[in-house]
Scaffold this motif. Structure first.
Motif, mmCIF file in Angstrom:
data_model
loop_
_atom_site.group_PDB
_atom_site.id
_atom_site.type_symbol
_atom_site.label_atom_id
_atom_site.label_comp_id
_atom_site.label_asym_id
_atom_site.label_seq_id
_atom_site.Cartn_x
_atom_site.Cartn_y
_atom_site.Cartn_z
ATOM 1 N N ARG A 147 14.418 7.999 -14.568
ATOM 2 C CA ARG A 147 15.637 7.827 -15.346
ATOM 3 C C ARG A 147 16.469 9.096 -15.233
ATOM 4 N NH1 ARG A 147 15.646 7.583 -21.583
ATOM 5 N NH2 ARG A 147 17.804 8.191 -21.864
ATOM 6 N N MET A 148 17.740 8.940 -14.872
ATOM 7 C CA MET A 148 18.668 10.054 -14.772
ATOM 8 C C MET A 148 19.924 9.697 -15.546
ATOM 9 S SD MET A 148 18.349 11.212 -10.812
ATOM 10 C CE MET A 148 16.776 11.076 -9.969
ATOM 11 N N ASP A 149 20.291 10.575 -16.471
ATOM 12 C CA ASP A 149 21.466 10.349 -17.306
ATOM 13 C C ASP A 149 22.501 11.425 -17.029
ATOM 14 O OD1 ASP A 149 20.164 8.202 -18.617
ATOM 15 O OD2 ASP A 149 19.229 9.592 -20.031
ATOM 16 N N VAL A 150 23.761 11.018 -17.019
ATOM 17 C CA VAL A 150 24.872 11.967 -16.878
ATOM 18 C C VAL A 150 25.671 11.912 -18.169
ATOM 19 C CG1 VAL A 150 26.950 12.581 -15.596
ATOM 20 C CG2 VAL A 150 24.987 11.605 -14.384
ATOM 21 N N GLY A 178 9.275 18.183 -12.688
ATOM 22 C CA GLY A 178 9.369 17.682 -14.052
ATOM 23 C C GLY A 178 8.369 16.587 -14.352
ATOM 24 N N ASP A 179 8.289 16.250 -15.603
ATOM 25 C CA ASP A 179 7.455 15.156 -16.082
ATOM 26 C C ASP A 179 8.056 13.847 -15.573
ATOM 27 O OD1 ASP A 179 6.215 13.119 -17.510
ATOM 28 O OD2 ASP A 179 6.510 14.044 -19.464
ATOM 29 N N PRO A 180 7.311 13.101 -14.752
ATOM 30 C CA PRO A 180 7.880 11.875 -14.164
ATOM 31 C C PRO A 180 8.260 10.812 -15.189
ATOM 32 C CG PRO A 180 5.667 12.314 -13.281
ATOM 33 C CD PRO A 180 5.964 13.358 -14.298
ATOM 34 N N SER A 181 7.697 10.885 -16.391
ATOM 35 C CA SER A 181 8.025 9.872 -17.403
ATOM 36 C C SER A 181 9.219 10.277 -18.257
ATOM 37 C CB SER A 181 6.811 9.613 -18.295
ATOM 38 O OG SER A 181 6.494 10.781 -19.029
#
Length: 180
Positions: A75-78, A109-112
């Motif tokens: 998950r990637m948020d902008v 980073g933490d993959p979750s």
């Protein structure tokens, strides 16, 4: 090695796995070669920037979408805040900075946990920050983080591949644009 396995294999599942590994190795090699070329240009102060007016928020969103294709499970948020104005930048190099930061966030980073990219601006400055959750970096290693070929003790001891050039190139590209 994987090409030899592919050549000898009669099992389609072996072939598919070998092809996937060959492609991944080719991508890693291309990335390493590009980083070494950039390093050479940066060190010689011969890196040309093709500047133009850039909507940085749109560039960041597009780069995040592109990187997310390689890791759809992440998950990637902008988040965009403030009065953003167009910036005078080389869009390809600005995208490279964001991509390098996202790649590091994915690798370490933490993959979750989500990766968050904040783009914030005012009349004088625009800031881009990439944040992820993970083990963190020891305080005594922070000062060296953006030096060429530096990898933290933990990164060197892990199976995570890297050359220690990504963050160095990020710093140099940002500085070449007049930023910090």
């Amino acid at each position: 090695l994987y090409a030899d396995v592919l050549k000898r294999s009669r099992d389609p599942s072996d072939a598919a796995a070998s092809i996937e590994r060959i492609v991944a190795a080719g991508r890693r090699m291309n990335r390493m070669i590009a980083d070494l070329r950039d390093l050479s240009r940066l060190e010689a102060r011969r890196l040309d920037l093709t500047r133009r007016r850039v909507d940085l928020a749109a560039l960041v969103r597009a780069t995040v979408r592109q990187v997310a294709l390689s890791a759809p499970e992440r998950r990637m948020d902008v988040r965009v805040r403030g009065a953003l104005r167009d910036v005078d930048a080389d869009p390809d190099r600005a995208a490279q900075v964001v991509e390098n930061l996202l790649t590091n966030a994915m690798k370490y980073g933490d993959p979750s946990a989500p990766i968050v990219v904040d783009v914030e601006g005012d009349d004088a400055f625009v800031t881009v920050a990439v944040t992820n959750s993970g083990k963190g970096i020891a305080a005594d290693q922070l000062a060296q983080l953006f030096q060429r070929f530096h990898r933290t003790d933990e990164a060197r001891g892990s199976k995570i591949e890297g050359t220690g050039l990504g963050l160095y190139i990020v710093r140099e590209l940002v500085e070449a644009h007049g930023g910090s």
